[in-house]
Design a protein around this motif. Structure first.
Motif, PDB file in Angstrom:
ATOM      1  N   CYS A  41      73.505 -43.593  68.353  1.00 51.66           N
ATOM      2  CA  CYS A  41      74.880 -43.739  68.839  1.00 51.66           C
ATOM      3  C   CYS A  41      75.215 -42.633  69.839  1.00 51.66           C
ATOM      4  O   CYS A  41      75.761 -42.900  70.915  1.00 51.66           O
ATOM      5  CB  CYS A  41      75.852 -43.701  67.656  1.00 51.66           C
ATOM      6  SG  CYS A  41      77.593 -43.768  68.097  1.00 51.66           S
ATOM      7  N   GLU A 100      81.563 -48.070  68.759  1.00 49.11           N
ATOM      8  CA  GLU A 100      81.258 -46.976  67.837  1.00 49.11           C
ATOM      9  C   GLU A 100      81.550 -47.310  66.374  1.00 49.11           C
ATOM     10  O   GLU A 100      80.779 -46.910  65.490  1.00 49.11           O
ATOM     11  CB  GLU A 100      82.027 -45.731  68.292  1.00 49.11           C
ATOM     12  CG  GLU A 100      81.471 -44.464  67.727  1.00 49.11           C
ATOM     13  CD  GLU A 100      82.109 -43.232  68.362  1.00 49.11           C
ATOM     14  OE1 GLU A 100      82.597 -43.301  69.514  1.00 49.11           O
ATOM     15  OE2 GLU A 100      82.118 -42.200  67.685  1.00 49.11           O
ATOM     16  N   LEU A 159      76.138 -43.336  73.803  1.00 46.53           N
ATOM     17  CA  LEU A 159      77.431 -42.937  74.358  1.00 46.53           C
ATOM     18  C   LEU A 159      77.263 -41.926  75.491  1.00 46.53           C
ATOM     19  O   LEU A 159      77.971 -41.991  76.498  1.00 46.53           O
ATOM     20  CB  LEU A 159      78.323 -42.359  73.257  1.00 46.53           C
ATOM     21  CG  LEU A 159      78.787 -43.351  72.192  1.00 46.53           C
ATOM     22  CD1 LEU A 159      79.531 -42.622  71.081  1.00 46.53           C
ATOM     23  CD2 LEU A 159      79.658 -44.443  72.804  1.00 46.53           C
ATOM     24  N   GLU A 207      75.483 -43.939  78.583  1.00 45.53           N
ATOM     25  CA  GLU A 207      76.284 -44.984  79.213  1.00 45.53           C
ATOM     26  C   GLU A 207      77.660 -44.513  79.678  1.00 45.53           C
ATOM     27  O   GLU A 207      78.162 -44.989  80.690  1.00 45.53           O
ATOM     28  CB  GLU A 207      76.454 -46.176  78.255  1.00 45.53           C
ATOM     29  CG  GLU A 207      75.157 -46.836  77.860  1.00 45.53           C
ATOM     30  CD  GLU A 207      74.442 -47.506  79.024  1.00 45.53           C
ATOM     31  OE1 GLU A 207      75.119 -48.007  79.941  1.00 45.53           O
ATOM     32  OE2 GLU A 207      73.192 -47.513  79.015  1.00 45.53           O
ATOM     33  N   LEU A 208      78.278 -43.598  78.909  1.00 46.66           N
ATOM     34  CA  LEU A 208      79.647 -43.208  79.215  1.00 46.66           C
ATOM     35  C   LEU A 208      79.833 -41.718  79.468  1.00 46.66           C
ATOM     36  O   LEU A 208      80.906 -41.295  79.911  1.00 46.66           O
ATOM     37  CB  LEU A 208      80.586 -43.629  78.064  1.00 46.66           C
ATOM     38  CG  LEU A 208      80.592 -45.114  77.706  1.00 46.66           C
ATOM     39  CD1 LEU A 208      81.443 -45.348  76.465  1.00 46.66           C
ATOM     40  CD2 LEU A 208      81.077 -45.946  78.871  1.00 46.66           C
ATOM     41  N   GLN A 264      76.575 -52.230  71.966  1.00 43.74           N
ATOM     42  CA  GLN A 264      76.068 -50.888  71.670  1.00 43.74           C
ATOM     43  C   GLN A 264      77.114 -49.799  71.844  1.00 43.74           C
ATOM     44  O   GLN A 264      76.957 -48.710  71.309  1.00 43.74           O
ATOM     45  CB  GLN A 264      74.867 -50.573  72.550  1.00 43.74           C
ATOM     46  CG  GLN A 264      73.668 -51.407  72.245  1.00 43.74           C
ATOM     47  CD  GLN A 264      72.466 -50.988  73.068  1.00 43.74           C
ATOM     48  OE1 GLN A 264      72.571 -50.205  74.000  1.00 43.74           O
ATOM     49  NE2 GLN A 264      71.318 -51.521  72.715  1.00 43.74           N
ATOM     50  N   LEU A 265      78.178 -50.079  72.569  1.00 45.65           N
ATOM     51  CA  LEU A 265      79.215 -49.072  72.796  1.00 45.65           C
ATOM     52  C   LEU A 265      80.332 -49.142  71.761  1.00 45.65           C
ATOM     53  O   LEU A 265      81.261 -48.341  71.800  1.00 45.65           O
ATOM     54  CB  LEU A 265      79.806 -49.228  74.208  1.00 45.65           C
ATOM     55  CG  LEU A 265      78.817 -49.042  75.346  1.00 45.65           C
ATOM     56  CD1 LEU A 265      79.492 -49.314  76.684  1.00 45.65           C
ATOM     57  CD2 LEU A 265      78.203 -47.651  75.327  1.00 45.65           C
TER      58      LEU A 265
END
Length: 185
Positions: A133, A107, A137, A140-141, A104-105
């Protein structure tokens, strides 16, 4: 070599016959082989299996699981591009969705799925994919999407007449490209 670094043997057999001797493999032949390879990956390696008091086994299993996941991702990226080139956009979308689920990360996988949706006139799905997306992002980040992803989204949103010329101009993601994401302010 430590046991944890050993690799599982690779399967080199395929149910698809090779092209005739001297004849180049066709894109359709490659797509069939990639579809077969992608179908072989069904998730985590030895999921649910464990050995008591065996840190070496656990370490080896983690390494093999990640390697197989990466290989599946590479196969899916090539498959998506090959199917799209063959005009099998619906099949390409299905495999691109699987690629996004796998990582999922990643991109570029989100961008490729957005492009495929837009190419076949599914703008709402492409915009929904961009929003997914962005959310992933951020959650999670704590970062925003790359400028390339935002530019693709903008091209899709601004495509009021239904053509996909602007979307086609956005470069197709290269396999496993990684860029530095921008922090969210």
């Amino acid at each position: 070599m430590p046991r944890s670094a050993r690799r599982a043997p690779r399967c080199t057999r395929s149910p698809w016959p090779p092209p005739r001797a001297g004849a180049p493999a066709t894109p359709k032949h490659h797509a069939h082989r990639l579809e077969h390879a992608a179908a072989l990956y069904r998730g985590g390696f030895l999921t649910g299996f464990a050995l008591r008091d065996s840190a070496e086994f656990d370490e080896w299993m983690i390494v093999v699981t990640e390697e197989l996941r990466r290989e599946c991702g590479s196969v899916l990226e090539r498959l998506v591009d090959g199917l799209a080139d063959l005009g099998r956009v619906d099949d390409a979308i299905a495999h691109a969705r699987r690629l996004v689920t796998l990582d999922q990360l990643h991109e570029p996988a989100h961008r490729r799925l957005m492009q495929l949706y837009a190419t076949c006139g599914r703008r709402a799905d492409a915009i929904r994919q961009y929003r997914e997306c962005v959310a992933i992002l951020d959650r999670e980040l704590g970062v925003r999407p790359l400028d390339e992803t935002t530019a693709l989204h903008r091209a899709i949103v601004e495509d009021r007449d239904g053509s996909t010329d602007q979307v086609a101009e956005v470069e197709r993601p290269r396999p496993r490209e990684r860029g530095l994401a921008q922090p969210v302010n």
